[in-house]
Enzyme design. Structure first.
Site, short mmCIF file in Angstrom:
data_model
loop_
_atom_site.label_atom_id
_atom_site.label_comp_id
_atom_site.label_asym_id
_atom_site.label_seq_id
_atom_site.Cartn_x
_atom_site.Cartn_y
_atom_site.Cartn_z
N GLU A 26 7.22 37.02 4.99
CA GLU A 26 8.10 37.12 6.15
C GLU A 26 8.72 35.77 6.51
OE1 GLU A 26 4.79 40.21 6.83
OE2 GLU A 26 4.99 38.23 5.92
N CYS A 57 3.42 35.59 11.57
CA CYS A 57 4.74 36.11 11.19
C CYS A 57 5.40 36.83 12.36
CB CYS A 57 4.61 37.02 9.97
SG CYS A 57 4.15 36.10 8.48
#
Length: 115
Positions: A26, A57
């Site tokens: 991510e 993330c």
């Protein structure tokens, strides 16, 4: 990462290759998408991920102000969904369970190969 039905970034976990605990897929995709757009905010973008983002993330996605996150399977141990308060930006739509069985089986197979 997708904007206007166009893939603008894709990545995978690079923590082992880079010796960097922050090099999650991510984070890598956020950086690549921001570079592609020439902007720090990912408004108008959708991120598709196999497994629910972790707390780190989720925080990065919060700051990116991304429009939508779509993930397949939950991460019961480290996923952002473990927490009872919202970790994503209030404007971010989160959709989960998309191809959940397929994503779960893919991750099981991946880790079986690792062990």
């Amino acid at each position: 990462m997708v904007v206007n039905n166009q893939i603008i970034a894709r990545s995978h976990n690079l923590t082992e290759q880079l010796n960097d605990v922050t090099a999650h897929a991510e984070i890598q995709a956020i950086t690549a998408a921001a570079d592609f757009l020439g902007a720090k905010y990912l408004t108008g973008c959708t991120m598709y991920v196999t497994v629910e983002p972790c707390v780190m993330c989720a925080g990065a996605l919060y700051w990116s102000q991304i429009d939508k996150i779509v993930f397949g399977t939950r991460d019961e141990k480290r996923g952002a969904g473990r927490f009872h308060h919202e970790l994503y930006h209030p404007k971010t739509l989160v959709s989960n369970g998309v191809l959940a069985h397929d994503c779960t089986e893919m991750m099981k197979a991946f880790f079986m190969d690792k062990r």
